[in-house]
Design a protein around this motif. Structure first.
Motif, PDB file in Angstrom:
ATOM      1  N   PHE A 287     -33.060 -27.377  28.386  1.00 39.04           N
ATOM      2  CA  PHE A 287     -34.104 -28.332  28.732  1.00 39.04           C
ATOM      3  C   PHE A 287     -34.108 -29.492  27.737  1.00 39.04           C
ATOM      4  N   ARG A 288     -34.657 -30.608  28.203  1.00 33.06           N
ATOM      5  CA  ARG A 288     -34.813 -31.786  27.332  1.00 33.06           C
ATOM      6  C   ARG A 288     -36.234 -32.330  27.467  1.00 33.06           C
ATOM      7  N   PHE A 289     -36.823 -32.664  26.304  1.00 33.01           N
ATOM      8  CA  PHE A 289     -38.131 -33.307  26.254  1.00 33.01           C
ATOM      9  C   PHE A 289     -37.966 -34.680  25.612  1.00 33.01           C
ATOM     10  N   ASP A 290     -38.427 -35.717  26.314  1.00 29.16           N
ATOM     11  CA  ASP A 290     -38.453 -37.060  25.749  1.00 29.16           C
ATOM     12  C   ASP A 290     -39.852 -37.326  25.220  1.00 29.16           C
ATOM     13  N   ARG A 295     -39.658 -40.603  18.467  1.00 29.78           N
ATOM     14  CA  ARG A 295     -39.864 -39.219  18.085  1.00 29.78           C
ATOM     15  C   ARG A 295     -38.855 -38.265  18.694  1.00 29.78           C
ATOM     16  N   GLY A 296     -38.197 -38.649  19.740  1.00 32.62           N
ATOM     17  CA  GLY A 296     -37.388 -37.675  20.471  1.00 32.62           C
ATOM     18  C   GLY A 296     -35.933 -38.057  20.511  1.00 32.62           C
ATOM     19  N   PRO A 297     -35.219 -37.389  21.382  1.00 31.40           N
ATOM     20  CA  PRO A 297     -35.653 -36.269  22.218  1.00 31.40           C
ATOM     21  C   PRO A 297     -35.591 -34.913  21.475  1.00 31.40           C
ATOM     22  N   VAL A 298     -36.128 -33.883  22.160  1.00 28.93           N
ATOM     23  CA  VAL A 298     -36.030 -32.507  21.682  1.00 28.93           C
ATOM     24  C   VAL A 298     -35.431 -31.680  22.809  1.00 28.93           C
ATOM     25  N   TRP A 299     -34.496 -30.800  22.462  1.00 32.52           N
ATOM     26  CA  TRP A 299     -33.883 -29.917  23.453  1.00 32.52           C
ATOM     27  C   TRP A 299     -34.303 -28.470  23.183  1.00 32.52           C
ATOM     28  N   THR A 328     -29.260 -32.855  14.909  1.00 34.71           N
ATOM     29  CA  THR A 328     -28.854 -32.589  13.529  1.00 34.71           C
ATOM     30  C   THR A 328     -29.456 -31.306  12.985  1.00 34.71           C
ATOM     31  N   ARG A 329     -30.385 -30.732  13.740  1.00 34.87           N
ATOM     32  CA  ARG A 329     -31.057 -29.533  13.249  1.00 34.87           C
ATOM     33  C   ARG A 329     -31.445 -28.640  14.417  1.00 34.87           C
ATOM     34  N   ALA A 330     -31.363 -27.326  14.203  1.00 30.72           N
ATOM     35  CA  ALA A 330     -31.766 -26.355  15.221  1.00 30.72           C
ATOM     36  C   ALA A 330     -32.686 -25.323  14.589  1.00 30.72           C
ATOM     37  N   MET A 331     -33.729 -24.925  15.342  1.00 32.20           N
ATOM     38  CA  MET A 331     -34.693 -23.950  14.831  1.00 32.20           C
ATOM     39  C   MET A 331     -35.042 -22.963  15.935  1.00 32.20           C
ATOM     40  N   ALA A 332     -35.075 -21.681  15.583  1.00 32.61           N
ATOM     41  CA  ALA A 332     -35.498 -20.636  16.510  1.00 32.61           C
ATOM     42  C   ALA A 332     -36.990 -20.393  16.337  1.00 32.61           C
ATOM     43  N   PHE A 363     -33.736 -28.015  19.356  1.00 35.82           N
ATOM     44  CA  PHE A 363     -32.800 -28.900  18.672  1.00 35.82           C
ATOM     45  C   PHE A 363     -33.466 -30.254  18.454  1.00 35.82           C
ATOM     46  N   PHE A 364     -33.278 -30.798  17.229  1.00 39.55           N
ATOM     47  CA  PHE A 364     -33.935 -32.041  16.853  1.00 39.55           C
ATOM     48  C   PHE A 364     -32.924 -33.003  16.240  1.00 39.55           C
ATOM     49  N   LYS A 365     -33.184 -34.280  16.437  1.00 38.43           N
ATOM     50  CA  LYS A 365     -32.361 -35.321  15.834  1.00 38.43           C
ATOM     51  C   LYS A 365     -33.191 -36.039  14.813  1.00 38.43           C
TER      52      LYS A 365
END
Length: 366
Positions: A287-290, A295-299, A328-332, A363-365
């Motif tokens: 999924f993708r959130f704008d 601020r975004g996007p976030v996956w 650039t970053r991923a978090m569970a 996932f964040f940029k």
């Protein structure tokens, strides 16, 4: 309660402008009169409320489809699904209940005027129903010229299905293996399996919370409310439902990982402008959130379970490449604590590679 400054309730801080007329009245346990009588009530209440305050928003009785749209994203199999349910049920009373519920639900969606928001809740804790359920609701709304009405889920759930009920659940095979045994263990803190069972259960709640909110927003719901804030394992609540462990916190207000997961989601997704499901390999939900304003996007992504997973089953996981992600970053999400955990990944041009499991990863940029 309207906050107009005239005869307001003393101490009112915010106006109360949304009123729902009945809770899941398709269920005869909640509304013992007829479907026609419900619509008389809805009309009377709506007219009276609008006469009292022009800013009132009316919400009809919450819909109640439970797991009917499991893995049916285009809402094409409802008639066949219900036919299988009817063939399985021996008591015509329950079959008629479902038909009555559908009649009331579809009637409410088709009303010309009189409603401002639709409550498409009442479908349990299955994220696999989100897309099909929303598609079904919007199909009826649009056919009636009501396509502009926003859809909310006002009773999302997050408890693993330990105790499927044959009269209300259609897909009985979605029940967790040995679920009734797990409920009994969770009620006995001195049981030798209690600590392990509780940790497993709370982690599953957190996973379900993230999947339900993400999938419902991506399907098109404007707002999502969790239906059960606290467990029901104290007092009469422990007798009223086969699995009373269904909230964000214990009956004594101790936050569970699901609470911290929701807080994490709010901190990362609040204010999103668009949510959508992205194409992905079989067995992967992506999924993708704008968010806008830089601020975004976030996956978000996770592996789908092929079948219900019990206490002793290993977590499915495999190495995957997810296309369309520039992060650039991923978090569970937090499943055992209050904080999300960093996830190792390898970045490529327009993709990331990582070991993905059934635990949602964001996932964040930066």
């Amino acid at each position: 309660y309207d906050g107009d400054g005239k005869r307001d309730m003393p101490g009112l801080k915010n106006p109360v402008l949304h009123y729902q007329i009945g809770n899941e009245y398709g269920n005869p346990a909640f509304w013992t009169s007829s479907v026609d009588d419900y619509f008389k009530l809805l009309k009377t209440a709506s007219q009276s409320a609008r006469a009292a305050c022009r800013n009132i928003k009316i919400i009809p009785s919450g819909l109640r489809t439970n797991d009917a749209f499991h893995n049916d994203p285009k809402a094409q199999r409802l008639d066949q699904t219900m036919a299988k349910y009817e063939a399985r049920m021996k008591d015509p009373f329950y079959v008629e209940n479902w038909k009555r519920g559908r009649q009331l639900d579809e009637g409410a969606l088709s009303l010309k005027g009189g409603i401002d928001v639709v409550d498409a809740g009442g479908n349990g804790s299955w994220h696999t129903t989100s897309e099909g359920y929303y598609t079904y609701v919007m199909r009826i709304l649009r056919a009636a010229g009501n396509g502009h009405i926003p859809v909310w889920d006002m009773e999302a759930r997050n408890e693993p299905l330990l105790t499927p009920i044959s009269t209300t659940h259609i897909y009985m095979n979605l029940g967790i293996p040995f679920g009734k045994h797990l409920v009994n263990v969770l009620k006995k803190p001195r049981h030798h399996q209690y600590k392990r069972a509780k940790a497993w259960y709370l982690a599953e709640q957190a996973r379900i919370t993230a999947k339900v909110f993400v999938s419902k927003f991506a399907a098109g719901n404007r707002k999502v409310f969790m239906g059960m804030p606290m467990d029901w394992d104290k007092g009469i609540g422990s007798l009223s439902w086969p699995n009373p462990f269904m909230g964000f916190c214990s009956a004594s207000a101790e936050p569970w990982p699901a609470y911290w997961t929701l807080k994490f989601l709010v901190s990362k997704l609040d204010g999103f402008t668009k949510a959508s499901r992205l194409p992905a390999a079989p067995g992967i939900s992506l999924f993708r959130f704008d968010l806008g304003a830089g601020r975004g996007p976030v996956w978000a992504a996770w592996l789908e379970d092929k079948r219900p997973r019990g206490l002793n089953a290993p977590l499915p996981a495999r190495k995957v490449k997810l296309k369309g992600i520039v992060a650039t970053r991923a978090m569970a999400i937090p499943t055992q604590s209050q904080t999300a955990s960093a996830v190792s990944m390898t970045r490529g041009p327009g993709n990331v590679t990582l070991r993905l499991s059934v635990t949602p990863v964001f996932f964040f940029k930066y």
